[in-house]
Motif scaffolding. Sequence first.
Motif, mmCIF file in Angstrom:
data_model
loop_
_atom_site.group_PDB
_atom_site.id
_atom_site.type_symbol
_atom_site.label_atom_id
_atom_site.label_comp_id
_atom_site.label_asym_id
_atom_site.label_seq_id
_atom_site.Cartn_x
_atom_site.Cartn_y
_atom_site.Cartn_z
ATOM 1 N N GLN A 56 0.865 -1.159 -0.047
ATOM 2 C CA GLN A 56 -0.063 -0.090 -0.163
ATOM 3 C C GLN A 56 0.832 1.249 -0.126
ATOM 4 O O GLN A 56 0.455 2.528 -0.271
ATOM 5 N N SER A 62 -3.899 3.696 -7.847
ATOM 6 C CA SER A 62 -5.026 3.226 -7.379
ATOM 7 C C SER A 62 -5.366 1.828 -7.821
ATOM 8 O O SER A 62 -6.214 0.848 -7.282
ATOM 9 N N LYS A 65 -3.401 -1.011 -6.242
ATOM 10 C CA LYS A 65 -4.097 -1.153 -5.085
ATOM 11 C C LYS A 65 -5.142 -2.150 -5.238
ATOM 12 O O LYS A 65 -5.640 -3.181 -4.214
ATOM 13 N N LYS A 66 -6.063 -1.719 -6.043
ATOM 14 C CA LYS A 66 -7.414 -2.412 -5.892
ATOM 15 C C LYS A 66 -7.167 -3.789 -6.475
ATOM 16 O O LYS A 66 -7.990 -4.708 -6.171
ATOM 17 N N ASP A 127 -12.187 3.097 -3.071
ATOM 18 C CA ASP A 127 -10.870 3.469 -2.647
ATOM 19 C C ASP A 127 -11.175 4.603 -1.640
ATOM 20 O O ASP A 127 -10.566 5.673 -1.933
ATOM 21 N N ALA A 179 -11.102 12.094 -3.004
ATOM 22 C CA ALA A 179 -11.515 10.940 -2.456
ATOM 23 C C ALA A 179 -12.997 10.808 -1.977
ATOM 24 O O ALA A 179 -13.533 11.881 -1.562
#
Length: 342
Positions: A56, A62, A65-66, A127, A179
């Motif tokens: 992470q 993103s 990470k997903k 996220d 976000a």
Amino acid sequence: MEKYSQFRDRGSGISPFLPIPIEERSILLLPFYLFLFVIRVPILIGLSLSYLLFLQWLPIGSLGKKAILWCILGTPGIWWIDLQIDGVRRGSLGTKANKPKLPFPGTVIASSYTSPIDCLYLAAIFDPIFTVSYPNTRSVRRVGLFEAMLHALSYPRDTPPSNARLTTVADLIRDNPDASILVFPECTTTNGRGILPFSTSLLSVGPETKIFPINLRYTPADITTPVPGTWLSFLWNLCSKPTHCIRVRIAEGVYNSAPKSQNTYDTNYFDELDKRETRQRNGATNGDISHNGESSVSKEEKQLLDQIGEALARLGRVKRVNLGVKDKQQFVATWSKNRRIW
């Protein structure tokens, strides 16, 4: 279960804190279930620790990470996702007209809270920034993904820790415009059979910010974690079955149209104290927000919380109950007298 009858909602008879019974399985298939458990648990723990400690923090973006989070979800067999969105026909989600019907950066997600998998799935999809709400304040505590997952199996708190750094949802939106903000307004987990009274943390959201109610349900439902500390049974139910299905329902976004509460510096402290004592003498009714939040909630603000609560109940095909965090604390104390949950 007579001893737990006091923790049933008086209006509906729903008991939101009792663990879902483990579904019966054939003894002949027990070696297969043990094999799945033994194989999956080390992989699940290894992937989770790798993401927590290293991945992470790497500049993988993103999307990267997903992808890792989806690998963690897929390890225990969470492959089937049944997604429905209010006002969107099946197969038309990709059109530009339907994109605003999903949470996007700068919006708030008000989610049901039944399992650590809630946090993992929502992180893999949206996220978001995770928060922890408490029933006695409009402030929230910002946490990371794994702290949010740990909170799902932690002892319920009706006040934040003394050393906690608190903020508001509105401040998080202002400081993190790229976000979405995830709020669990029930403050603690349930078995998915009822919606608890809400914290007032959502009331700090400005009138220009959309709030998306989201309900998640699981099949089988025994991976919900209404009782704190039940890590072993949670891992067994999660990793010993071939597959799990998540039923995700997203309602249309709503706005906080309630006028802002009066600044505390402009309010007479003794007047507010008299009002609070009057409410305590009269007792909290079924719809009284003071049972699970700040007593100074206007009629318009209560309507907003009711609107989101009704949306979550409708999406989950359940009812709202009048049992909150303090009721769960009492339930856990009663439950732990005869059972070893830690």
